[in-house]
Every structure is written in structure tokens, then in C-alpha cells.
Design an enzyme around this catalytic site. Structure first.
Site, PDB file in Angstrom:
ATOM      1  N   HIS A 106       0.843  -1.191   0.000  1.00  0.00           N
ATOM      2  CA  HIS A 106       0.000   0.000   0.000  1.00  0.00           C
ATOM      3  C   HIS A 106       0.885   1.250   0.000  1.00  0.00           C
ATOM      4  O   HIS A 106       2.089   1.164   0.263  1.00  0.00           O
ATOM      5  CB  HIS A 106      -0.943   0.008   1.211  1.00  0.00           C
ATOM      6  CG  HIS A 106      -0.247  -0.031   2.544  1.00  0.00           C
ATOM      7  ND1 HIS A 106      -0.336  -1.099   3.408  1.00  0.00           N
ATOM      8  CD2 HIS A 106       0.567   0.868   3.152  1.00  0.00           C
ATOM      9  CE1 HIS A 106       0.376  -0.850   4.476  1.00  0.00           C
ATOM     10  NE2 HIS A 106       0.944   0.329   4.344  1.00  0.00           N
TER      11      HIS A 106
HETATM   12  P1  TYD Z   1      -2.152  -3.867   7.321  1.00  0.00           P
HETATM   13  O1  TYD Z   1      -2.162  -2.433   6.920  1.00  0.00           O
HETATM   14  O2  TYD Z   1      -2.692  -4.859   6.338  1.00  0.00           O
HETATM   15  O3  TYD Z   1      -0.702  -4.314   7.778  1.00  0.00           O
HETATM   16  P2  TYD Z   1       0.657  -4.321   6.895  1.00  0.00           P
HETATM   17  O4  TYD Z   1       0.837  -2.952   6.359  1.00  0.00           O
HETATM   18  O5  TYD Z   1       1.720  -4.706   7.845  1.00  0.00           O
HETATM   19  O6  TYD Z   1       0.530  -5.331   5.811  1.00  0.00           O
HETATM   20  O7  TYD Z   1      -2.973  -3.987   8.682  1.00  0.00           O
HETATM   21  C1  TYD Z   1      -3.417  -5.217   9.207  1.00  0.00           C
HETATM   22  C2  TYD Z   1      -4.681  -4.978   9.999  1.00  0.00           C
HETATM   23  O8  TYD Z   1      -4.428  -4.158  11.143  1.00  0.00           O
HETATM   24  C3  TYD Z   1      -5.769  -4.301   9.196  1.00  0.00           C
HETATM   25  O9  TYD Z   1      -7.011  -4.917   9.521  1.00  0.00           O
HETATM   26  C4  TYD Z   1      -5.781  -2.880   9.707  1.00  0.00           C
HETATM   27  C5  TYD Z   1      -5.261  -3.005  11.120  1.00  0.00           C
HETATM   28  N1  TYD Z   1      -4.486  -1.833  11.562  1.00  0.00           N
HETATM   29  C6  TYD Z   1      -5.022  -0.969  12.513  1.00  0.00           C
HETATM   30  O10 TYD Z   1      -6.159  -1.154  12.983  1.00  0.00           O
HETATM   31  N2  TYD Z   1      -4.274   0.092  12.919  1.00  0.00           N
HETATM   32  C7  TYD Z   1      -3.026   0.324  12.443  1.00  0.00           C
HETATM   33  O11 TYD Z   1      -2.359   1.312  12.853  1.00  0.00           O
HETATM   34  C8  TYD Z   1      -2.478  -0.574  11.449  1.00  0.00           C
HETATM   35  C9  TYD Z   1      -1.106  -0.355  10.880  1.00  0.00           C
HETATM   36  C10 TYD Z   1      -3.244  -1.644  11.056  1.00  0.00           C
END
Ligand code: TYD
Length: 133
Positions: free
Chosen positions: A49
């Protein structure tokens, strides 16, 4: 500013090492949020992302992982994080993939913003389109 590695001073003595990261002073933003990733492995790709607002500092406080960045304007880089006294600064509007996590990897993430799902761009083509505007 581009994604780049920032080295931090190590306040080591006979008792061990200590690394300090202060907002504005050691990294280019005020820290509003921290989260950390662990129990990932060499088969997964995380991230995938870009963020419209958030800047990040990623520190591999244990183990190792790789981060691939893409600024949407033709610049891509691959960083190996395996040193607890350095971090990868990632500005806003940079696509990032995290991968090749060692089993002992703990990836500490500092962010300039509170979590807001709406500022995450999770479609690479949408990211490219926004960067081209
Ligand atoms: P995600 O953005 O997919 O993690 P990464 O970037 O490591 O691949 O986030 C995983 C899950 O956690 C998603 O359901 C959103 C949640 N999340 C939060 O609630 N708060 C946060 O600050 C972050 C980074 C993720």
C-alpha cells in the site's frame, strides 16, 4: 524527500545497547502512532500500500526483513533491515512491500499519523493514477 536509511546513535555500555528515536530531532516527523509486526515469515508479503498522509520509520529491532519502495515516478529501491540502530524513513505517497521476514523479525513502525484506513491506497493502479495527476 526519498525513502532513506537513518542511522541512530547507539548509547552502548557494559550493560548493553540503547537506541533513542525522538520525533523531529532524529526523524523528520512527530510520532503519533507505533505498531509492530512479528510472526511473519519468508513466504508472506505485507504492506502493499501507499499512504496519502502518513510518514513512517521502520526499524527491525530483531531479525531481518526487506522493504521495497516505489515512488510511483519510476524510482524503486530495495532495503534490507537487519540492524536495530538504523531505520528506514518512508515519506508519504510511497508504495511499500515488506517481505523475507526472518522468523525472529520484529519490525517496529513509527508513524506521523493516527490510523485512518481512508488514507491507505491499496490498489497499485490507483496509486499510479494519483501520482500521475
Ligand atoms: P495492514 O495495513 O494490512 O498491515 P501491513 O501494512 O503490515 O501489511 O494492517 C493489518 C490490519 O491491522 C488491518 O485490519 C488494519 C489493522 N491496523 C489498525 O487497525 N491500525 C493500524 O495502525 C495498522 C497499521 C493496522
Amino acid at each position: 524527500m526519498e525513502a532513506h536509511i537513518i542511522k541512530f546513535a547507539k548509547h552502548g555500555d557494559v550493560r548493553g545497547a540503547l537506541v533513542v528515536v525522538e520525533g523531529i530531532k532524529d526523524i523528520p516527523f512527530e510520532i503519533k502512532r507505533i505498531f509492530y509486526i512479528y510472526d511473519s515469515d519468508s513466504t508472506v508479503v505485507r504492506g502493499q500500500h501507499a499512504n496519502r498522509k502518513s510518514e513512517f520509520l521502520l526499524v527491525c529491532v530483531s531479525g531481518s526483513c526487506k522493504v521495497k519502495t516505489d515512488d510511483g515516478r519510476g524510482k524503486q529501491d530495495i532495503f534490507t533491515l537487519n540492524n536495530p540502530n538504523e531505520g528506514l524513513y518512508i515519506p508519504k505517497l510511497v508504495w511499500k512491500d515488506m517481505y523475507e521476514f526472518s522468523s525472529d523479525c520484529v519490525l517496529l513502525c513509527l508513524s506521523s499519523e493516527n490510523y485512518d484506513a481512508n488514507e491507505y491506497i491499496r490498489d497499485f493502479q490507483v496509486f499510479l493514477n494519483e501520482m500521475g495527476e
